[in-house]
Design a protein around this motif. Sequence first.
Motif, mmCIF file in Angstrom:
data_model
loop_
_atom_site.group_PDB
_atom_site.id
_atom_site.type_symbol
_atom_site.label_atom_id
_atom_site.label_comp_id
_atom_site.label_asym_id
_atom_site.label_seq_id
_atom_site.Cartn_x
_atom_site.Cartn_y
_atom_site.Cartn_z
ATOM 1 N N ALA A 81 0.743 -1.233 -0.036
ATOM 2 C CA ALA A 81 -0.131 0.504 0.110
ATOM 3 C C ALA A 81 0.611 0.877 -0.292
ATOM 4 O O ALA A 81 1.576 1.739 0.681
ATOM 5 C CB ALA A 81 -0.813 0.255 1.177
ATOM 6 N N GLU A 82 0.695 2.352 -0.209
ATOM 7 C CA GLU A 82 0.958 3.469 -0.412
ATOM 8 C C GLU A 82 0.987 3.855 0.759
ATOM 9 O O GLU A 82 0.206 3.802 1.889
ATOM 10 C CB GLU A 82 0.666 4.361 -1.708
ATOM 11 N N TRP A 83 2.781 5.032 1.364
ATOM 12 C CA TRP A 83 2.377 5.236 2.297
ATOM 13 C C TRP A 83 3.309 6.492 2.008
ATOM 14 O O TRP A 83 4.457 6.321 2.304
ATOM 15 C CB TRP A 83 3.777 3.829 3.445
ATOM 16 N N LEU A 133 5.480 12.954 -0.128
ATOM 17 C CA LEU A 133 6.085 12.326 -1.207
ATOM 18 C C LEU A 133 5.981 10.725 -1.137
ATOM 19 O O LEU A 133 5.358 10.059 -0.794
ATOM 20 C CB LEU A 133 7.987 12.607 -1.176
ATOM 21 N N SER A 134 5.076 10.341 -2.281
ATOM 22 C CA SER A 134 4.914 9.300 -2.613
ATOM 23 C C SER A 134 6.370 8.621 -3.650
ATOM 24 O O SER A 134 6.724 8.654 -4.505
ATOM 25 C CB SER A 134 3.887 8.943 -3.632
ATOM 26 N N PRO A 154 12.786 17.981 9.875
ATOM 27 C CA PRO A 154 11.822 17.231 10.465
ATOM 28 C C PRO A 154 10.993 15.737 9.404
ATOM 29 O O PRO A 154 10.312 16.409 8.386
ATOM 30 C CB PRO A 154 10.688 18.074 10.819
ATOM 31 N N HIS A 155 11.219 14.940 9.565
ATOM 32 C CA HIS A 155 10.781 13.725 8.735
ATOM 33 C C HIS A 155 10.300 12.641 9.246
ATOM 34 O O HIS A 155 9.433 12.691 10.380
ATOM 35 C CB HIS A 155 11.643 13.025 7.799
ATOM 36 N N TYR A 156 8.876 12.259 7.912
ATOM 37 C CA TYR A 156 7.544 11.773 9.081
ATOM 38 C C TYR A 156 7.116 10.564 8.416
ATOM 39 O O TYR A 156 6.921 10.824 6.746
ATOM 40 C CB TYR A 156 6.832 12.366 10.324
ATOM 41 N N ARG A 157 5.973 9.902 8.441
ATOM 42 C CA ARG A 157 4.956 9.212 7.539
ATOM 43 C C ARG A 157 3.568 9.496 7.722
ATOM 44 O O ARG A 157 3.178 9.591 9.200
ATOM 45 C CB ARG A 157 5.188 7.937 8.070
ATOM 46 N N VAL A 158 3.314 9.945 6.639
ATOM 47 C CA VAL A 158 2.016 10.773 6.858
ATOM 48 C C VAL A 158 0.210 9.365 7.353
ATOM 49 O O VAL A 158 0.308 8.335 6.173
ATOM 50 C CB VAL A 158 1.705 11.498 5.359
ATOM 51 N N LYS A 206 -1.876 1.513 6.520
ATOM 52 C CA LYS A 206 -3.147 0.960 5.865
ATOM 53 C C LYS A 206 -2.555 -0.230 5.780
ATOM 54 O O LYS A 206 -3.590 -1.308 5.539
ATOM 55 C CB LYS A 206 -3.918 1.477 5.404
ATOM 56 N N GLY A 207 -1.227 -0.970 4.886
ATOM 57 C CA GLY A 207 -1.369 -1.721 4.442
ATOM 58 C C GLY A 207 -0.696 -2.737 4.890
ATOM 59 O O GLY A 207 -0.393 -3.238 7.000
#
Length: 190
Positions: free
Chosen positions: A113-115, A124-125, A140-144, A148-149
């Motif tokens: 799944a896209e993250w 960014l995808s 600062p960096h992170y996952r949105v 969900k996958g």
Amino acid sequence: MKQEFLDAKFALIPNFISPEHAEQCASELRYTNSIGNYESDWDVAPNASSISDPTFGLEIMCDKNSLINDIVGEYLVPTYCFSRIYRTGDTLPKHTDRAACEVSLTVHLDGDAEWLFACYDSELSLNPGDAVLYLGHVVPHYRVDPYKGKEYLQFFMHYVRTRGCHKEVYFDKRDMKVNEKKLMEELYGI
């Protein structure tokens, strides 16, 4: 450092490694995890597995060093690399990293799944093999959102500038004295 890189705060590098190479790395990571039963290294990703300095990672770090030097505009030396297998519900909150992550790169290997990966407020995808280069200790960096996958495989490489303020941690020397002492005891009985 190149002003262009400093102004942008990050650089998206499509096809940093080929999708086929990303797939090979993902297979090796899954296999290594299956025989080592690695656990999470972070409370916010309790389902994740982390593997430090995987062989494929060390090879990529060495192979791609000059490309990263060119993008950043300075000579860099490696500190360390690691891979993580994220799973359903894992998160990566907004954060910055320690000094050994002065210049960082994250590479997407595989996922079902896209993250989205975010630096500052840019989301960014990433496709398998794509990478994002950023100043890990200040950006600062992170996952949105939580993942969900079922599974998302990521690889991280970290560097310091040879003439920068964190140059003393090249090759991740934070535990070097302890490791050297242990090695000397094992090898020579000292």
